[in-house]
Design a protein around this motif. Structure first.
Motif, PDB file in Angstrom:
ATOM      1  N   LEU A 188       0.817  -1.180   0.132  1.00 17.26           N
ATOM      2  CA  LEU A 188       0.106   0.181   0.111  1.00 17.26           C
ATOM      3  C   LEU A 188       0.939   1.225   0.016  1.00 17.26           C
ATOM      4  CD1 LEU A 188      -2.871   1.055   0.014  1.00 17.26           C
ATOM      5  CD2 LEU A 188      -2.911   1.260   2.266  1.00 17.26           C
TER       6      LEU A 188
ATOM      7  N   ASP B 256      -0.098   4.022  -2.983  1.00 18.99           N
ATOM      8  CA  ASP B 256      -1.163   4.508  -2.164  1.00 18.99           C
ATOM      9  C   ASP B 256      -1.238   6.055  -2.904  1.00 18.99           C
ATOM     10  OD1 ASP B 256      -3.393   5.308  -1.161  1.00 18.99           O
ATOM     11  OD2 ASP B 256      -2.430   5.285   1.205  1.00 18.99           O
ATOM     12  N   PHE B 257      -2.053   7.312  -2.438  1.00 20.49           N
ATOM     13  CA  PHE B 257      -1.904   8.524  -2.694  1.00 20.49           C
ATOM     14  C   PHE B 257      -0.392   9.079  -2.437  1.00 20.49           C
ATOM     15  CE2 PHE B 257      -6.617   8.099  -2.113  1.00 20.49           C
ATOM     16  CZ  PHE B 257      -6.795   8.354  -3.435  1.00 20.49           C
ATOM     17  N   GLY B 258       0.076   9.803  -3.070  1.00 16.33           N
ATOM     18  CA  GLY B 258       1.161  10.473  -2.895  1.00 16.33           C
ATOM     19  C   GLY B 258       2.521   9.613  -2.874  1.00 16.33           C
TER      20      GLY B 258
ATOM     21  N   GLN C  26      -4.735  10.838  -9.185  1.00 21.50           N
ATOM     22  CA  GLN C  26      -4.357   9.645  -8.719  1.00 21.50           C
ATOM     23  C   GLN C  26      -5.447   8.805  -8.365  1.00 21.50           C
ATOM     24  OE1 GLN C  26      -1.404  10.449  -5.717  1.00 21.50           O
ATOM     25  NE2 GLN C  26      -0.315  11.733  -6.894  1.00 21.50           N
TER      26      GLN C  26
ATOM     27  N   ASP D  25      -7.321   5.576  -6.164  1.00 23.75           N
ATOM     28  CA  ASP D  25      -7.544   4.984  -5.032  1.00 23.75           C
ATOM     29  C   ASP D  25      -7.443   3.512  -5.153  1.00 23.75           C
ATOM     30  OD1 ASP D  25      -8.064   4.314  -2.453  1.00 23.75           O
ATOM     31  OD2 ASP D  25      -9.983   5.320  -2.466  1.00 23.75           O
TER      32      ASP D  25
ATOM     33  N   ARG E 178      -7.240   1.187  -2.668  1.00 22.66           N
ATOM     34  CA  ARG E 178      -7.741   0.266  -1.688  1.00 22.66           C
ATOM     35  C   ARG E 178      -8.899  -0.188  -1.882  1.00 22.66           C
ATOM     36  NH1 ARG E 178      -8.646   4.242   2.685  1.00 22.66           N
ATOM     37  NH2 ARG E 178      -9.028   5.474   0.682  1.00 22.66           N
ATOM     38  N   ARG E 179      -8.831  -1.039  -3.054  1.00 26.99           N
ATOM     39  CA  ARG E 179     -10.193  -1.963  -3.356  1.00 26.99           C
ATOM     40  C   ARG E 179     -10.175  -3.403  -2.694  1.00 26.99           C
ATOM     41  NH1 ARG E 179     -13.209   1.842  -4.043  1.00 26.99           N
ATOM     42  NH2 ARG E 179     -12.287   3.596  -5.047  1.00 26.99           N
TER      43      ARG E 179
ATOM     44  N   VAL F 142      -4.954  -2.336   7.599  1.00 31.19           N
ATOM     45  CA  VAL F 142      -4.134  -1.404   6.688  1.00 31.19           C
ATOM     46  C   VAL F 142      -4.846  -0.785   5.652  1.00 31.19           C
ATOM     47  CG1 VAL F 142      -2.350  -1.245   5.229  1.00 31.19           C
ATOM     48  CG2 VAL F 142      -1.806  -2.386   7.523  1.00 31.19           C
ATOM     49  N   PHE F 143      -5.914  -1.756   5.050  1.00 29.74           N
ATOM     50  CA  PHE F 143      -6.614  -1.302   3.954  1.00 29.74           C
ATOM     51  C   PHE F 143      -7.839  -0.671   4.510  1.00 29.74           C
ATOM     52  CE2 PHE F 143      -3.857  -4.037   2.088  1.00 29.74           C
ATOM     53  CZ  PHE F 143      -3.635  -3.551   0.958  1.00 29.74           C
TER      54      PHE F 143
END
Lengths: 523, 341
Positions: A107, A111-113, A128, A130, A132-133, A211-212
């Motif tokens: 992640l 992840d973002f960033g 960007q 997401d 986290r699916r 975490v997700f």
């Protein structure tokens, strides 16, 4: 044989079954009263979603681990391609990677960033995305847990699949067709055993899914506990979770029907060429890359930037304690598992077999649930003794690991024991050896391959274990997993990198032994 | 294959090491026992300083709040623990509610810790403050657009808000104080508005949420100040800034929470425990306690670190923090009903 000695030899098996039963009973007793309001609330707002999420995760991981585990096991047993010998062992590497570590690393890089997202959005000029699916959560857990399927499927293919397939091929069946109609059905019990291990791990997983922020029954147990402060509702949710576990176990048992003879033969591999060769290499290397090598590189990158945060004494203490705990727990588990084998040899009965397979349930309980159950039992005993002796003691911690990982130790030991020929024992008896001598001089050496695999596997699992360690460890016995928890729970992933790396490296030591053994089998 | 002799030797060494490390602590020794919900790296330096100052050794375990409270309950009068240290008033309130703490009579603490940051029955005292503030993307919005927690439910923030998961106690405490201020139904409307405005599913921690704001996936989020401090140190180039909401005339001020400590009911050494907590409320320890995690000291005479002061002054909501605990279950229900995951 005297009655008392028959019982004496069964005693450890009975004791471990009682120890496993204690936390399960605690869960069952939680139903004596029900917080109806809380349950109604859960039913109206959360429960359907939680069950759906959990089922989706189980289904997805089952498909994921089968796909990765079976294809790669088939590739490395039936074919020859560049790097095959390397991949045959390297596919096991993710066993050394705790699920919660792979989750935060993968992640972290997507992840973002993250630099990857930055590159993606600046190159294509899009926003960007997401990541986290559910698909990503399933992929992460599949990448960590597929080695269970791989390991068992590979052995099954080697032992019986290949020769039968050759027979089918000489009768004119295409390779693909013979794989699906002959090899796969024959190896089904092994594959299902691997999948069920992966699914139990999935059900017990808390670290990776949280975490997700992916909500499952296991995360709901924590929420009922830490949010509503209802240990009771948490226990009730945990017993619901046990229903899922039971489903998995029953499914696996059903699949065991149909026995087959095992005979190891050196497989004749087909040499791949051209595009197929390339895709075989690409498939194996991308899995090893994503599940192990890239995460380790990322951890090194994070770790290097924060190395000054740690002092070496602290790290070596963590390392030493983690190793020591893993080693002692492994010895203890293997000791218990071998007494179980001995009991079956010298004093078998239906009841004994039942309590032994019951003891395996400890593996399916989420570590936190098991830990609470053990804590309640230990403190209750302390109250009876009138002295705080057990809770927070080293003994209870080790017992907790034995309860949790008994199944892991018993698996390889039982497999080794099933290959012992009764005639060998008969011969020993004829030579007038006592039972102890029969065990020490005949059986123990013959069981040694299974014993060492059990030792190594339990050790890797114990060193990665988190919730029971957190709750039951004595003062000053922080392990690497405890440290990782402290950092990741605050989102300090780069600080968690160093203990995570050390933990992976430490797990690689028993893993290398394990791989050597596997390699040894071949020759 | 494992060499058996090797295994035996290692086992012997292990047992020797164990008995060496695991010797029972005699009750007469000057050893204080702490159960901490705060992570080791945030408390250990304080323990070391305390030992250096007073000669009193500190032994401790760290864990999540749920497990620690369950353990204390199960251990009952046999518990070896003297002091509980944990974050969030909600957790402290629960410890008090479970009858795990004893009242503390201390002029030192009354003097050093403001009224609204301590339990009305003196069962626990706050030791550091953290504010839950807005962090926004400086390229996509401006302080002129930002006003209050409540206003983040407005239409203008549609698709522009990121939040951490409702499972985290910090959000539960924030919503608990909103319920105290507005009542259940109105608060539910606010939280439903937040959920409608979300640009992405809730994140598992504050840092991820800020990363999403920085990446332009959304414009604003709610975080504890120290997470911003950490990210600011690591990646000063990110287009992020703090905004203190609810600062207007007659408004409540920002939501502050505490980490704090209490003496356990069955503490074997209550005098040492009192000495320790009093020590924590004084100048040097206060500065250290706050500075280790970029928080604000509770002691009004102790300045915050330079970095924290640079974020500016604010008016804080002075509702008594026990509300966070009293209304925590209510807050979780409300967030569940509003679909805040």
């Amino acid at each position: 044989m005297h009655v008392w000695s028959r019982w004496a030899i069964r005693l450890p098996s009975v004791a471990i079954a009682l120890l496993v039963a204690a936390p399960i009973l605690t869960l069952t007793f939680s139903w004596v009263s029900i917080d109806a309001q809380l349950w109604l609330h859960l039913w109206e707002t959360q429960l359907p979603q939680l069950v759906a999420n959990t089922l989706l995760l189980l289904g997805g991981v089952a498909v994921g681990v089968s796909l990765i585990g079976v294809t790669s096991a088939w590739l490395v047993t039936a074919y020859d391609f560049p790097g095959r010998r390397f991949f045959e062992l390297a596919m096991l590497l993710p066993l050394a990677m705790p699920a919660y570590v792979l989750a935060f690393v993968l992640l972290g890089v997507t992840d973002f960033g993250s630099p990857l997202q930055g590159w993606w959005s600046s190159t294509f000029g899009v926003a960007q995305i997401d990541v986290r699916r559910p698909f990503f959560v399933i992929a992460v857990l599949s990448l960590v847990f597929y080695p269970y399927v791989y390991l068992l499927a590979r052995t099954a293919f080697k032992l019986q699949g290949l020769r039968t397939m050759e027979a089918a091929r000489t009768l004119g069946m295409s390779p693909l067709r013979s794989f699906f109609t002959i090899v796969l059905p024959m190896s089904r019990p092994a594959i299902f055993a691997g999948v069920s291990l992966a699914l139990m791990e999935t059900l017990a997983d808390f670290g990776a899914v949280s975490v997700f922020n992916y909500n499952t029954l296991t995360t709901a147990i924590y929420k009922a506990w830490s949010g509503f402060y209802s240990l009771q509702t948490a226990s009730q949710l945990a017993s619901l979770l046990l229903l899922f576990v039971a489903l998995v176990v029953i499914g696996e048992r059903l699949s065991r029907k149909g026995k087959y003879s095992e005979q190891a033969i050196p497989p004749k591999r087909r040499v791949l060429s051209g595009g197929r060769r390339l895709s075989a290499v690409a498939w194996c290397s991308s899995i090893v890359l994503v599940a192990f090598i890239l995460p380790v590189v990322q951890l090194l990158h994070w770790g290097a930037s924060r190395i000054e945060y740690f002092d070496m004494n602290q790290l070596s203490a963590l390392l030493g304690k983690t190793f020591l705990i893993g080693f002692i727990a492994a010895i203890a588990s293997v000791f218990v598992a071998s007494t179980a084998v001995a009991a079956r040899f010298f004093a078998n009965s239906n009841g004994l077999r039942f309590i032994q397979s019951f003891s395996g349930l400890g593996y399916a309980l989420p570590g936190s649930v098991l830990a609470v159950g053990i804590m309640l039992v230990a403190t209750q005993l302390d109250h009876w003794l009138g002295k705080s002796l057990l809770m927070g003691s080293f003994i209870v911690l080790i017992l907790a690991y034995v309860i949790r990982f008994y199944a892991v130790a018993a698996g390889p030991m039982d497999a080794a024991a099933s290959k012992l020929k009764p005639s060998v024992i008969e011969a020993a008896k004829l030579f007038g050896l006592g039972r102890l001598q029969q065990w020490r001089r005949v059986m123990q050496p013959l069981l040694m391959p299974g014993t060492s695999v059990a030792l190594l596997m339990v050790m890797v699992d114990v060193m990665k274990e988190m919730p029971a360690t957190l709750l039951l460890r004595p003062f000053g016995w922080d392990t690497l997993a405890v440290k990782i928890y402290e950092f990741t729970s605050e989102g300090d992933w780069d600080l968690a990198a160093i203990p995570a790396l050390i933990l992976i490296l430490l797990s690689l030591i028993p893993m290398v032994y394990l791989m050597r053994k596997i390699e040894g089998e071949e020759t | 294959m494992i060499n058996l002799t090797f295994a035996r030797v290692t086992l012997l060494a292990a047992v020797a090491a164990m008995t060496g490390c695991d010797q029972p602590v005699s009750q007469d020794d000057d050893i204080l026992t702490v159960y901490s919900g705060r992570k080791e790296h945030l408390v250990k330096p304080l323990f070391e300083r305390f030992t250096a100052d007073t000669g009193i050794e500190v032994r401790y375990i760290t864990d999540g709040e749920g497990p620690i409270l369950a353990r204390l309950k199960a251990e009952g009068e046999q518990s070896p623990a003297d002091v509980l240290i944990t974050v969030d008033a909600g957790n402290l309130w629960h410890a008090a509610e479970e009858n795990l703490l004893q009242p503390i009579e201390s002029n030192v603490l009354e003097m050093n810790v403001p009224e609204h940051l301590q339990d009305p029955n003196n069962l626990w005292f706050g030791l550091s403050q953290r504010a839950r503030v807005m962090v926004y993307n400086t390229e996509r919005t401006s302080p002129q657009e930002l006003t209050t927690y409540e206003a983040l439910a407005d239409e203008q923030w549609h698709g522009r808000l990121c939040l951490r998961t409702a499972k985290k106690v910090y959000n539960q405490s924030l919503v608990a104080t909103l319920i105290e201020a507005h009542g259940y139904e109105d608060t539910k409307k606010i939280v439903e508005g937040w959920v409608r405005n979300l640009a992405a599913d809730p994140f598992s921690n504050d840092t991820q949420a800020m990363q999403a704001v920085a990446a332009g996936a959304c414009d604003v989020t709610l975080v504890n100040t120290y997470y911003f401090g950490r990210l600011e140190n690591e990646s000063p180039e990110l287009p992020l800034a703090i905004f203190y909401p609810n600062q207007g005339e007659g408004e409540r001020g920002i939501h502050v929470n505490v980490s704090g400590a209490g003496i356990l009911k069955y503490a074997p050494k209550p005098e040492l425990a009192l000495q320790f907590i009093e020590w924590l409320s004084q100048d040097e320890a206060q500065y250290m306690f706050a500075e280790l995690n970029q928080e604000f000291p509770v002691n009004p005479n102790v300045p915050a670190s330079d970095q924290v002061r640079a974020w500016g002054d604010f008016v804080a909501d002075d509702v008594n923090l026990r509300v966070a605990g009293q209304r925590q279950a209510e807050a979780i229900r409300l967030m569940d009903e509003a679909g805040y995951q």
